[in-house]
Design a protein around this motif. Structure first.
Motif, PDB file in Angstrom:
ATOM      1  N   SER A 102       2.470  -2.252   0.157  1.00  0.00           N
ATOM      2  CA  SER A 102       1.471  -3.123   0.784  1.00  0.00           C
ATOM      3  C   SER A 102       0.088  -2.488   0.716  1.00  0.00           C
ATOM      4  O   SER A 102      -0.123  -1.369   1.189  1.00  0.00           O
ATOM      5  N   GLN A 103      -0.860  -3.214   0.147  1.00  0.00           N
ATOM      6  CA  GLN A 103      -2.230  -2.709   0.051  1.00  0.00           C
ATOM      7  C   GLN A 103      -2.857  -2.537   1.425  1.00  0.00           C
ATOM      8  O   GLN A 103      -3.674  -1.643   1.657  1.00  0.00           O
ATOM      9  N   ASP A 104      -2.500  -3.436   2.356  1.00  0.00           N
ATOM     10  CA  ASP A 104      -3.112  -3.418   3.689  1.00  0.00           C
ATOM     11  C   ASP A 104      -2.682  -2.217   4.524  1.00  0.00           C
ATOM     12  O   ASP A 104      -3.395  -1.819   5.444  1.00  0.00           O
ATOM     13  N   SER A 105      -1.536  -1.630   4.216  1.00  0.00           N
ATOM     14  CA  SER A 105      -1.028  -0.528   5.040  1.00  0.00           C
ATOM     15  C   SER A 105      -1.848   0.748   4.890  1.00  0.00           C
ATOM     16  O   SER A 105      -1.896   1.580   5.796  1.00  0.00           O
ATOM     17  N   GLY A 106      -2.480   0.934   3.727  1.00  0.00           N
ATOM     18  CA  GLY A 106      -3.222   2.164   3.474  1.00  0.00           C
ATOM     19  C   GLY A 106      -2.339   3.347   3.149  1.00  0.00           C
ATOM     20  O   GLY A 106      -2.822   4.470   2.938  1.00  0.00           O
ATOM     21  N   ASN A 107      -1.037   3.102   3.074  1.00  0.00           N
ATOM     22  CA  ASN A 107      -0.098   4.211   2.850  1.00  0.00           C
ATOM     23  C   ASN A 107      -0.207   4.809   1.448  1.00  0.00           C
ATOM     24  O   ASN A 107       0.013   6.011   1.260  1.00  0.00           O
ATOM     25  N   ALA A 108      -0.534   3.974   0.453  1.00  0.00           N
ATOM     26  CA  ALA A 108      -0.672   4.500  -0.912  1.00  0.00           C
ATOM     27  C   ALA A 108      -1.815   5.506  -0.978  1.00  0.00           C
ATOM     28  O   ALA A 108      -1.711   6.547  -1.640  1.00  0.00           O
ATOM     29  N   ALA A 109      -2.904   5.210  -0.265  1.00  0.00           N
ATOM     30  CA  ALA A 109      -4.044   6.140  -0.234  1.00  0.00           C
ATOM     31  C   ALA A 109      -3.668   7.437   0.458  1.00  0.00           C
ATOM     32  O   ALA A 109      -4.058   8.531   0.021  1.00  0.00           O
ATOM     33  N   ILE A 110      -2.895   7.329   1.535  1.00  0.00           N
ATOM     34  CA  ILE A 110      -2.431   8.524   2.244  1.00  0.00           C
ATOM     35  C   ILE A 110      -1.562   9.380   1.328  1.00  0.00           C
ATOM     36  O   ILE A 110      -1.745  10.595   1.221  1.00  0.00           O
ATOM     37  N   ALA A 111      -0.627   8.718   0.654  1.00  0.00           N
ATOM     38  CA  ALA A 111       0.283   9.443  -0.238  1.00  0.00           C
ATOM     39  C   ALA A 111      -0.480  10.139  -1.356  1.00  0.00           C
ATOM     40  O   ALA A 111      -0.240  11.316  -1.665  1.00  0.00           O
ATOM     41  N   THR A 112      -1.417   9.413  -1.968  1.00  0.00           N
ATOM     42  CA  THR A 112      -2.195   9.982  -3.068  1.00  0.00           C
ATOM     43  C   THR A 112      -3.031  11.161  -2.608  1.00  0.00           C
ATOM     44  O   THR A 112      -3.117  12.193  -3.286  1.00  0.00           O
TER      45      THR A 112
END
Length: 464
Positions: A102-112
């Motif tokens: 999910s783009q809205d979660s912001g989790n991908a940015a955190i992971a990266t």
């Protein structure tokens, strides 16, 4: 570009200083840090916000998942991942994928921000391909495709030799459709907006691998393969002045990928790959020579058949995609004649009639007819005979505020009349002038095209 960033450590220190030096309550300290940094224009994506004393970074599910994966990665530092760990590693990558999708979660940015791309690439490089490897390779690659989402993550992928790792895995998994689909999804994600990564994949002969997969006899559609072709051939890196993708498209065609995609279209409207293959083929058709070669291998015959079938079956997606590809092929003068000779104008008008309630399909039909009639009075006369004039009148009346359709109608009218006085008489007698002026008044997007159409109809007051 030019946006200020902050590390997790620096952010945590700022919150801690607010508590220890300024005596703020933990929740107040966090809120103040966020407010201050936003005012300063700092990019806070990827930052984990924790209230001191109540929670910590370790409690974040993304970080917990990455920490556990790091343990497995460190255990296998000098060798392949252990088979006994496959089930848990697979579950962790599935969870990471779910958290970051999910783009809205912001989790991908955190992971990266916390090294997920490097970690996942490292673990991919330690997967030894064998009978049991698919159950860990697929979730690993799927997670990697989700994690790569912007220029920072594509650069991280490049810096940790991601292209080499993924291409090696694709070559080793040539007979495993699920792994191929997941791997080409990574190729597409990593190549998006990054010219250097595109170049690396080309240097690694990704084109030869694509052709090898396309030629394999299989009923399984590798959807991500077609997406990867499109991305590799799209000039979407704003940092470079001149993209190399035009040359890549010519390389793809010379190698035989255009022919392989044309053959894939022959499966027809019932094929899962029709839309994807059409879109990929359009990306390759960048010059007259390639467009002619596609026609010579049966591309136009196949497209006209698919256009007929899509109308009969009411398949709007297939109709629009096939028309979009046909408009690209019609850019070749010899192909224009081929389309007309094969009764393509009649088939296009019939399609527009079947989808008379859809301006998006009608505008695609109008675009093709406009291209066919360009600099060809004979084709323009045949277009009128097929019913293109009636199509323009009816559609412009029915969809007065469909701006793009109205613009395509004006361009079609212009090309049908600029060198054909008889067509002007026919269209003016059917009230086309009033419809063009209405379109010009209602739709800013088509004002220039409407002005040109009025002029080429021979009207003196075309600027009004």
């Amino acid at each position: 570009m030019g946006v200020r960033a902050i590390s997790q450590e620096a952010f945590d220190d700022l919150v801690r200083e607010n508590v220890e030096d300024l005596g703020m309550e933990p929740s107040e300290a966090l809120e103040d840090a966020l407010h201050t940094l936003k005012l300063q224009g700092v990019d806070l994506s990827g930052i984990i916000t924790c209230v001191p004393g109540e929670s910590s970074i370790k409690d974040n599910p993304v970080i917990a998942c990455l920490d556990r994966l790091k343990e497995f990665d460190s255990v296998s530092i000098d060798g392949p991942l252990r088979h006994e760990d496959f089930d848990e590693i697979s579950s962790l990558f599935v969870k990471l994928n779910e958290l970051c999708s999910s783009q809205d979660s912001g989790n991908a940015a955190i992971a990266t921000k916390h090294g997920a791309v490097d970690l996942t690439c490292s673990m991919c490089s330690k997967i030894k391909i064998g009978p049991a490897s698919n159950r860990i390779l697929v979730p690993c690659l799927k997670a990697l495709a989700v994690l790569i989402r912007d220029i920072q993550s594509t650069e991280a992928f490049r810096n940790c030799t991601g292209p080499h790792i993924v291409v090696d895995l694709l070559r080793a998994s040539i007979s495993a459709p699920d792994s191929l689909d997941a791997g080409f999804a990574v190729v597409a994600a990593a190549s998006t907006g990054n010219e250097v990564v595109k170049q690396l994949f080309m240097e690694l002969k990704i084109d030869e691998l694509i052709l090898q997969v396309l030629k394999r006899e299989s009923k399984t559609t590798i959807r991500a393969l077609y997406e990867a072709i499109c991305v590799l051939l799209t000039p979407d890196d704003t940092r470079v002045v001149a993209s190399q993708v035009y040359g890549y498209a010519r390389t793809f065609a010379k190698l035989g990928i255009a022919t392989a995609l044309t053959e894939a279209l022959q499966a027809g409207i019932g094929s899962d790959s029709l839309v994807s293959a059409s879109t990929a083929l359009k990306a390759i058709a960048v010059n007259d020579e390639i467009c002619k070669s596609i026609a010579e291998t049966g591309g136009i015959d196949t497209l006209l058949r698919c256009i007929d079938d899509s109308g009969e079956q009411g398949n709007k997606t297939a109709a629009k995609t096939c028309c979009s590809l046909l408009s690209k092929l019609a850019g070749s003068d010899s192909n224009k004649s081929t389309i007309v000779e094969k009764r393509g104008l009649d088939k296009l008008i019939k399609l527009a009639q079947r989808f008379s309630d859809d301006p998006l399909i009608i505008q695609e039909v109008m675009l093709i007819i406009s291209i066919i009639c360009l600099r060809s009075p004979d084709h323009a006369a045949k277009a009128i005979e097929a019913g293109a004039g009636d199509l323009a009148v009816q559609a412009m009346k029915r969809f007065p505020i469909a701006g793009l359709m109205q613009r395509n109608a004006c361009n079609m009218i212009r090309n049908m009349t600029v060198r054909n006085a008889e067509n002007r008489t026919i269209l003016l007698a059917n009230g086309i002038e009033k419809l063009i002026r209405t379109a010009k008044a209602n739709n800013e997007i088509c004002r220039a095209a409407a002005t040109d159409a009025l002029r080429d109809l021979g009207l003196d007051n075309y600027n009004n």
